[in-house]
Design an enzyme around this catalytic site. Structure first.
Site, mmCIF file in Angstrom:
data_model
loop_
_atom_site.group_PDB
_atom_site.id
_atom_site.type_symbol
_atom_site.label_atom_id
_atom_site.label_comp_id
_atom_site.label_asym_id
_atom_site.label_seq_id
_atom_site.Cartn_x
_atom_site.Cartn_y
_atom_site.Cartn_z
ATOM 1 N N LYS A 207 0.836 -1.206 0.000
ATOM 2 C CA LYS A 207 0.000 0.000 0.000
ATOM 3 C C LYS A 207 0.876 1.263 0.000
ATOM 4 O O LYS A 207 2.095 1.172 0.066
ATOM 5 C CB LYS A 207 -0.957 -0.034 1.189
ATOM 6 C CG LYS A 207 -1.979 -1.188 1.097
ATOM 7 C CD LYS A 207 -3.045 -0.933 0.037
ATOM 8 C CE LYS A 207 -3.789 -2.166 -0.445
ATOM 9 N NZ LYS A 207 -4.589 -2.879 0.512
HETATM 10 C C1 LIG Z 1 -5.649 -3.969 0.803
HETATM 11 C C2 LIG Z 1 -7.082 -3.715 0.870
HETATM 12 C C3 LIG Z 1 -7.851 -4.009 2.007
HETATM 13 C C4 LIG Z 1 -7.340 -4.804 3.153
HETATM 14 O O1 LIG Z 1 -6.220 -4.296 3.749
HETATM 15 P P1 LIG Z 1 -5.420 -5.184 4.788
HETATM 16 O O2 LIG Z 1 -4.634 -4.157 5.559
HETATM 17 O O3 LIG Z 1 -4.572 -6.125 4.017
HETATM 18 O O4 LIG Z 1 -6.420 -5.880 5.651
HETATM 19 C C5 LIG Z 1 -9.179 -3.627 2.033
HETATM 20 N N1 LIG Z 1 -9.743 -3.023 0.988
HETATM 21 C C6 LIG Z 1 -9.056 -2.751 -0.136
HETATM 22 C C7 LIG Z 1 -9.751 -2.060 -1.259
HETATM 23 C C8 LIG Z 1 -7.715 -3.106 -0.237
HETATM 24 O O5 LIG Z 1 -7.033 -2.870 -1.365
#
Ligand SMILES: *Cc1c(COP(=O)(O)O)cnc(C)c1O
Length: 409
Positions: A207
């Site tokens: 991210k």
């Molecule tokens: C990555 C992601 C999540 C989940 O994030 P985590 O921290 O891995 O639980 C939720 N929604 C979207 C759209 C994502 O891309």
């Protein structure tokens, strides 16, 4: 000049000595679980995002689950969720035995189509059939829009629907650290997530900023924040994380069967340093998107991302669409050729309604969501991250061009 042909991965985090030194400090301090670094990260993050309350947890999935629990979503409640998203956005609704009602995507932004959401809300209110909605339910209680790829949804429209139908607005801001939007009345840039009842962020490894694994829930409502904090640590009384520290007390009370979602200080030690560079990372991704936009302009067979006015994209994702008919190559073959050319890519996303769980349990079909189904067959996410060198950025462009040239009919 020697040509560098090493593989360009889809994502690489940018970790510096600052993160490493603070992780060291954390490890040497002997305090590894939730503690001073986590409190600092919460404080810094809420300040950065301009929200009153921040609860750090071990994933965005956890944050979304806690958010729904805090606002009181229960078994049989309906929650609007885009079909064009990652597993997490909808599974958290199922954790509470509530029902995710999927909504199709907008063609240009890939975001949840608020006009279709409005149509679904009207139909449910007048007891008309809507795909995925069971006979018995308690009505729609919340929506979880996702700011797809880092481009804000139509927040004003979402807010209007939420007030008209009395829904909680939980925003999945997993792609938005940071992203901005402007509304028609206010000409100022707002942080994406700023108008949510609760906004949830992800610090997963790929991210925009990362703690390896991690997430954060932001709200201005202290009661929801307290509830999320308590439920993130076994439902035990406030500041349970202090119970093994000098200021803590051994005494605790279990007030609800909570979860184990707290963030570790090891993760937070990374997070406080990543957050300091969030704006630099953002500029860097904006720059790469600009170079891609220019370098890949007007090529027959692919469509570049479309950004609406009043939007500052986070550029978490840079997605091109392959037009089968014009390019003479399928999306899957395109990906294979890019991989062979040394470019790591990804597909965001296989829409939820095409997965066995949602098909089998809620009876969804591909043609219930024509836009999402079509987008899915065309998309390729290209690498876009601050750790990319200029050479890598230009190699992505030239490889995409080569694939297109080779497949011309
Ligand atoms: C990555 C992601 C999540 C989940 O994030 P985590 O921290 O891995 O639980 C939720 N929604 C979207 C759209 C994502 O891309």
């Amino acid at each position: 000049m020697k040509k560098d042909n090493s593989f360009i991965p889809f994502f690489k985090p940018l970790i510096t000595d600052d993160e490493i030194n603070d992780v060291n400090k954390c490890l040497r301090s002997g305090w590894m679980t939730t503690g001073p670094f986590t409190k600092q990260f919460e404080k810094d993050f809420s300040k950065y995002m301009k929200r009153g309350q921040a609860v750090a947890v071990n994933s965005c999935t956890a944050a979304l689950h806690l958010a729904l629990e805090a606002v009181g979503i229960r078994a049989g409640d309906l929650v609007l969720v885009p079909t064009y998203t990652f597993a997490a956005t909808a599974e958290v609704v199922r954790y509470l035995d509530a029902v995710p009602v999927l909504v199709d995507a907008e063609e240009d932004t890939f975001n949840m189509d608020m006009h279709k959401a409005e149509d679904i809300l009207q139909k449910i209110a007048s007891c008309e059939h809507v795909p995925g909605v069971p006979e018995q339910h308690n009505g729609v209680k919340a929506m979880i829009p996702v700011h797809f790829g880092g481009q804000a949804v139509d927040v004003e429209h979402a807010k209007r629907l939420c007030s008209e139908y009395e829904l909680f607005l939980i925003e999945d801001c997993a792609h938005c650290c940071p992203a901005y939007y402007k509304t028609e009345e206010s000409k100022e840039w707002k942080m994406t997530g700023s108008s949510a009842d609760i906004a949830c962020y992800s610090f997963y490894a790929n991210k925009t900023i990362t703690t390896g694994e991690g997430g954060m829930a932001l709200t201005d409502n202290p009661e929801w924040a307290d509830r999320m904090r308590i439920m993130s640590l076994h439902g035990i009384s406030k500041d349970a994380w202090k119970r093994f520290s000098k200021e803590g007390s051994w005494y605790y009370e279990i007030t609800a069967p909570g979860y184990k979602y707290n963030m570790t200080d090891i993760a937070a030690a990374i997070g406080v340093n990543q957050l300091k560079r969030a704006d630099d990372f953002h500029s860097s991704r904006e720059r790469i998107a600009g170079i891609y936009n220019k370098g890949l302009k007007n090529l027959r067979g692919i469509t570049l991302p479309s950004v609406k006015s009043g939007i500052k994209h986070s550029w978490h994702l840079y997605i091109i669409r392959v037009n089968n008919n014009e390019s003479g190559i399928s999306r899957n073959e395109f990906i294979e050729k890019l991989t062979a050319g040394g470019i790591g890519t990804s597909v965001h996303y296989i829409p939820l309604h095409l997965h066995p769980y949602y098909k089998e349990n809620f009876g969804y079909n591909a043609d219930d969501f024509p836009v999402a189904s079509e987008l899915y067959s065309e998309v390729i996410s290209l690498p876009i991250y601050p750790a990319m060198s200029d050479d890598e950025i230009y190699r992505v462009i030239s490889t995409v061009k080569t694939v297109l040239e080779q497949s011309e009919k």
